[in-house]
Design an enzyme around this catalytic site. Structure first.
Site, PDB file in Angstrom:
ATOM      1  N   THR A  43       0.808  -1.217   0.000  1.00  0.00           N
ATOM      2  CA  THR A  43       0.000   0.000   0.000  1.00  0.00           C
ATOM      3  C   THR A  43       0.843   1.271   0.000  1.00  0.00           C
ATOM      4  OG1 THR A  43      -0.130   0.099   2.423  1.00  0.00           O
ATOM      5  CG2 THR A  43      -1.822  -1.182   1.284  1.00  0.00           C
ATOM      6  N   ASP A  44       0.160   2.362  -0.300  1.00  0.00           N
ATOM      7  CA  ASP A  44       0.798   3.673  -0.200  1.00  0.00           C
ATOM      8  C   ASP A  44       0.562   4.207   1.216  1.00  0.00           C
ATOM      9  OD1 ASP A  44      -1.855   4.601  -0.123  1.00  0.00           O
ATOM     10  OD2 ASP A  44      -1.817   5.314  -2.196  1.00  0.00           O
ATOM     11  N   ALA A  45       0.924   5.446   1.447  1.00  0.00           N
ATOM     12  CA  ALA A  45       0.810   6.038   2.781  1.00  0.00           C
ATOM     13  C   ALA A  45      -0.633   6.111   3.267  1.00  0.00           C
ATOM     14  CB  ALA A  45       1.432   7.431   2.788  1.00  0.00           C
ATOM     15  N   ILE A 105      -3.916   2.449   0.644  1.00  0.00           N
ATOM     16  CA  ILE A 105      -4.524   1.991  -0.612  1.00  0.00           C
ATOM     17  C   ILE A 105      -3.460   1.221  -1.406  1.00  0.00           C
ATOM     18  CG2 ILE A 105      -5.609   2.746  -2.779  1.00  0.00           C
ATOM     19  CD1 ILE A 105      -7.281   3.425  -0.313  1.00  0.00           C
TER      20      ILE A 105
END
Length: 164
Positions: A29-31, A34
């Site tokens: 995931t990103d920060a 997501i």
């Protein structure tokens, strides 16, 4: 193959579709929690690899020439992916893989990534068989007979279960 190994590789549904479960980890995931878009391709790759594994083909053995299917690997030639909804941290996903076409040196698959039945992404890929040995290394070669026969059998089962 042991039950544990089979579960690691997913399973073939009654209609011949390969199903591969996975969990979204922090690294995917990103920060914002997501799933990063490129990771859907990793999920799809894992599912295709496990489908081949269940069909009896080990990519490492095929590339190294330590099986009856020798000196080949598969490379993505064409890819289209559509994103419908995001996957999130700790989601449990399922990748569905169907063979949609088989040619002399290539085959095509359709993959759908779902969460609780909801489509998150759809990917259509064409893969080409490439030589790993000799003067043809890196060049397209015909699908090995054993691989082609297994794919044709699976494709026929998958096609016969599609609605008319």
């Amino acid at each position: 193959m042991s039950e544990r190994a089979a579960s690691l590789s997913g399973w073939f549904a009654e209609d011949g579709t390969h199903r591969y479960p996975l969990r979204v980890y922090y690294e995917d995931t990103d920060a914002g929690g997501i799933v990063y878009h490129a990771n859907y391709l990793r999920f799809a790759e894992r599912a295709r690899t496990e489908m081949l594994y269940l069909m009896g083909f080990r990519q490492k053995e095929m590339a190294e020439g330590s099986s009856d299917v020798t000196g080949v690997s598969f490379a993505v030639r064409r890819l289209t992916i559509d994103f419908d909804a995001p996957a999130k941290l700790e989601d449990t996903l399922e990748v569905e893989t169907r063979i949609v076409d088989i040619r002399g040196a290539s085959f095509a698959v359709a993959q759908v990534i779902r969460r609780d039945g909801r489509v998150l992404a759809r990917a259509d890929l064409q893969l080409v068989t490439i030589s790993q040995a000799g003067s043809r290394a890196g060049r397209a070669v015909r699908l090995p007979d054993a691989v082609k026969a297994a794919m044709e059998t699976l494709h026929a089962k998958q096609s016969s279960s599609l609605p008319a």
